[in-house]
Enzyme design. Sequence first.
Site, short mmCIF file in Angstrom:
data_model
loop_
_atom_site.label_atom_id
_atom_site.label_comp_id
_atom_site.label_asym_id
_atom_site.label_seq_id
_atom_site.Cartn_x
_atom_site.Cartn_y
_atom_site.Cartn_z
CB VAL B 112 -0.11 0.17 1.03
CG1 VAL B 112 -1.77 0.94 1.51
CG2 VAL B 112 -1.67 -0.84 0.75
N GLY B 118 -2.10 3.72 7.03
CA GLY B 118 -2.49 4.22 8.64
C GLY B 118 -4.71 4.60 8.47
N GLY B 120 -6.66 2.47 6.92
CA GLY B 120 -7.57 1.18 7.41
C GLY B 120 -7.53 0.62 4.81
CG LEU B 121 -7.17 2.99 2.00
CD1 LEU B 121 -6.16 3.68 1.40
CD2 LEU B 121 -8.25 2.17 1.44
N GLY B 122 -5.57 -0.71 3.73
CA GLY B 122 -4.80 -2.49 3.83
C GLY B 122 -5.40 -3.67 4.07
CE LYS B 123 -10.03 -4.85 9.63
NZ LYS B 123 -10.47 -4.17 11.07
CG ASP B 146 8.63 -9.02 5.97
OD1 ASP B 146 9.38 -9.96 6.26
OD2 ASP B 146 8.89 -7.83 4.98
CE1 TYR B 153 -1.45 -9.67 5.24
CE2 TYR B 153 1.25 -9.27 6.04
CZ TYR B 153 0.14 -9.93 4.81
OH TYR B 153 0.18 -8.86 4.65
#
Lengths: 173, 173
Positions: B112, B118, B120-123, B146, B153
């Site tokens: 991302v 930060g 919530g877009l990765g989620k 990592d 995750y």
Amino acid sequence: MGFWKSLFTASDAAAASRPAQPEGQVAPVMTTTSGSRIFFSTDREIDLYELEELCDAVGWSRRPLRKVKKAIQHSFLVVSMWEQRGAQRRLIGFSRATSDHAFNATIWDVVVHPDFQGKGLGKALMKQVIKKLRSEDISNITLFADPHVVEFYRHLGFMSDPEGIKGMFWYPD
Amino acid sequence: MGFWKSLFTASDAAAASRPAQPEGQVAPVMTTTSGSRIFFSTDREIDLYELEELCDAVGWSRRPLRKVKKAIQHSFLVVSMWEQRGAQRRLIGFSRATSDHAFNATIWDVVVHPDFQGKGLGKALMKQVIKKLRSEDISNITLFADPHVVEFYRHLGFMSDPEGIKGMFWYPD
């Protein structure tokens, strides 16, 4: 045709020093004490019932054959291990890998029949898998190891959690 | 055509309740404070230079574009995340998964853009990946995390080393 598809290159010294094999066969990698010969194959045309029998022998849960067939078709690499005794052959080991064909491969479903365990054949099978993946320019070979086989893989050059990288599995909430 | 290939089904209630989108687009999943909209796509026709720019932004080592292209082609799933501002779109996230199309999938290359972290877009990106894999009847979703993203995750439902299963990487002797 091509059933005994070779994992060895034509320049493989050990193979080249042996007498010529019937077309499509590879030189045996091992001769058992009972005189049978062990071969490897990358052919995907595996009898699914024979594969299921092998997986049963090590106590794996049964899986729908339709899905097993699909998984084999869509694996990047399939390596099977066979005992040949006269004209008869028997499936004694199996492994497959998924891959993006470029960077990563993940090895799944490594199995050796209990009658053939403890003879270095699991190691020989895995070495074929690694050799083949490396020959395809795959640099990142991964797997998920059950606790009792972590040492087995470590001896083959696999590291667990290198630099703190963790293998993770998604479970529904 | 189909650039904004939908990850939502036609029955997706949230999407259905929104005004009709231009053909091939999906309803925005998020509107940023600056008024731009965030979209997901499963299309593989991604500009490799744009993807490289995104990976540069998070400090990843450069990889040969020829191999990146091959990896995308041979991934089971590609999910990209885009910011749309007027007629302009920008690649702000990416993820892909390899799979045997039957049992297992492994997620790779989750990224991302720092400007969009930060929020919530990765989620949201990972939820799309999981949703898509589950809709394809993949039961075993795996990844290698990592150390600094293990918690990220975990919040998404991933477990590290379940029942002692270890993620392992092969390294040449």
